[in-house]
Write an enzyme that holds these catalytic residues in place. Structure first.
Site, PDB file in Angstrom:
ATOM      1  N   CYS A  80       0.843  -1.199   0.000  1.00  0.00           N
ATOM      2  CA  CYS A  80       0.000   0.000   0.000  1.00  0.00           C
ATOM      3  C   CYS A  80       0.884   1.257   0.000  1.00  0.00           C
ATOM      4  O   CYS A  80       1.625   1.473  -0.943  1.00  0.00           O
ATOM      5  CB  CYS A  80      -0.982  -0.033   1.165  1.00  0.00           C
ATOM      6  SG  CYS A  80      -2.366   1.125   0.958  1.00  0.00           S
ATOM      7  N   HIS A 191      -3.852  -4.733  -0.308  1.00  0.00           N
ATOM      8  CA  HIS A 191      -3.427  -5.388   0.932  1.00  0.00           C
ATOM      9  C   HIS A 191      -3.567  -6.901   0.776  1.00  0.00           C
ATOM     10  O   HIS A 191      -4.668  -7.438   0.959  1.00  0.00           O
ATOM     11  CB  HIS A 191      -4.280  -4.916   2.108  1.00  0.00           C
ATOM     12  CG  HIS A 191      -3.967  -3.530   2.564  1.00  0.00           C
ATOM     13  ND1 HIS A 191      -2.968  -3.252   3.471  1.00  0.00           N
ATOM     14  CD2 HIS A 191      -4.513  -2.342   2.220  1.00  0.00           C
ATOM     15  CE1 HIS A 191      -2.916  -1.947   3.685  1.00  0.00           C
ATOM     16  NE2 HIS A 191      -3.850  -1.371   2.932  1.00  0.00           N
ATOM     17  N   GLU A 193      -2.593  -9.163   2.760  1.00  0.00           N
ATOM     18  CA  GLU A 193      -2.905  -9.756   4.066  1.00  0.00           C
ATOM     19  C   GLU A 193      -4.379  -9.578   4.444  1.00  0.00           C
ATOM     20  O   GLU A 193      -4.853 -10.211   5.390  1.00  0.00           O
ATOM     21  CB  GLU A 193      -1.999  -9.153   5.147  1.00  0.00           C
ATOM     22  CG  GLU A 193      -2.362  -7.771   5.647  1.00  0.00           C
ATOM     23  CD  GLU A 193      -2.001  -6.620   4.709  1.00  0.00           C
ATOM     24  OE1 GLU A 193      -2.218  -5.464   5.103  1.00  0.00           O
ATOM     25  OE2 GLU A 193      -1.502  -6.882   3.586  1.00  0.00           O
TER      26      GLU A 193
END
Length: 212
Positions: A80, A191, A193
Site C-alpha cells: 500500500c 493489501h 494480508e
C-alpha cells in the site's frame, strides 16, 4: 527471518498473523541490526506519503533500507503506502522525495481520470490482471490472474518503465498499477494480508520467489 519494519506507519498485526499462518519466522522491528540481518523485509504503510518518509527519517531507517536493497541486494516487499514510498517522488500534498528504488511518481487517482464521477479514495475489492512480461514471469501467477484483492488508497504509483509493471486493475477509467517490481523489490498497492486466501497465496508465492 523476515522483518516487518515498524516505523509507526503500518498495519503490522495482520501482516504478522499472515506470516505466522505460513509458519515463516518473522519479527516486527525497527532495530537496524535486525533489519540488515533479515532475509527479506516487508515495508507496510498507511496514511500520507510525507508522514511515512518523515517517520523513516526520524527512525534513521532510510539509509538502512537502501543498504539492504541496493548494496546487499536483498529482497523487500512494500505494501500500500509502503509500495508508494518505493518510488522516486510523490505529489501528495506537495512534492516529496521517496526511496527511489523504483523510477516513477505517485499521483492522485482523480487527477489521472477524465471521469468527473470517480470516487476517491478507491476502497473496494478489485480484479488484478497480470502483464504478459516474460522477464518478470516469477511473479506472474496464472491462477490468480483476474482474482480480486482489497484496495484502499487515493494515490497511485506509476512506474516510469513498463518493465516494472507486473499487474494492474481498472478503477473507473484509470489503469491502476497493482503490483510493481524492480530486481528484488516488489510492491503491492492492495493489501494481500486482507485479501483472503488469494492474497495470502500471492504473498506466500512472492516471498518464496524472492528467497530463491
Amino acid at each position: 527471518m523476515i522483518v516487518i519494519i515498524d516505523y509507526g506507519c503500518g498495519n503490522l498485526l495482520s501482516l504478522k498473523r499472515a506470516l505466522d499462518e505460513f509458519k515463516i519466522p518473522n519479527e516486527v522491528s525497527k532495530d537496524k541490526t535486525k533489519i540488515l540481518n533479515a532475509e527479506l523485509l516487508i515495508l507496510p504503510g498507511v496514511g500520507a506519503f510525507e508522514n511515512a518518509m518523515n517517520l523513516l527519517k526520524k527512525n534513521d531507517l532510510i539509509s538502512t533500507i537502501l543498504e539492504f536493497t541496493t548494496k546487499r541486494k536483498k529482497p523487500l516487499i512494500g505494501i500500500c503506502l509502503g509500495m508508494q514510498i518505493l518510488f522516486t517522488k510523490s505529489f501528495e500534498m506537495g512534492e516529496h522525495n521517496g526511496l527511489n528504488l523504483i523510477d516513477g511518481t505517485v499521483e492522485k487517482i482523480n487527477k489521472i481520470s477524465k471521469n468527473k464521477d470517480i470516487k476517491v479514495p478507491h476502497i473496494s475489492w478489485n480484479e488484478i490482471i497480470f502483464e504478459k512480461n516474460t522477464n518478470l514471469k516469477t511473479t506472474l501467477i496464472e491462477d490468480l490472474n483476474g482474482r480480486s484483492f482489497y484496495f484502499v488508497h487515493s494515490y497511485m504509483a506509476i512506474p516510469e518503465k513498463n518493465i516494472n509493471l507486473i499487474a494492474r486493475c481498472k478503477y473507473f477509467d484509470v489503469e491502476v498499477p497493482a503490483i510493481v517490481q524492480k530486481d528484488k523489490v516488489v510492491g503491492f498497492q492492495f493489501h494481500p494480508e486482507k485479501s483472503g486466501k488469494n492474497g495470502l497465496k500471492l504473498l506466500k508465492k512472492t516471498i518464496d520467489n524472492l528467497l530463491k
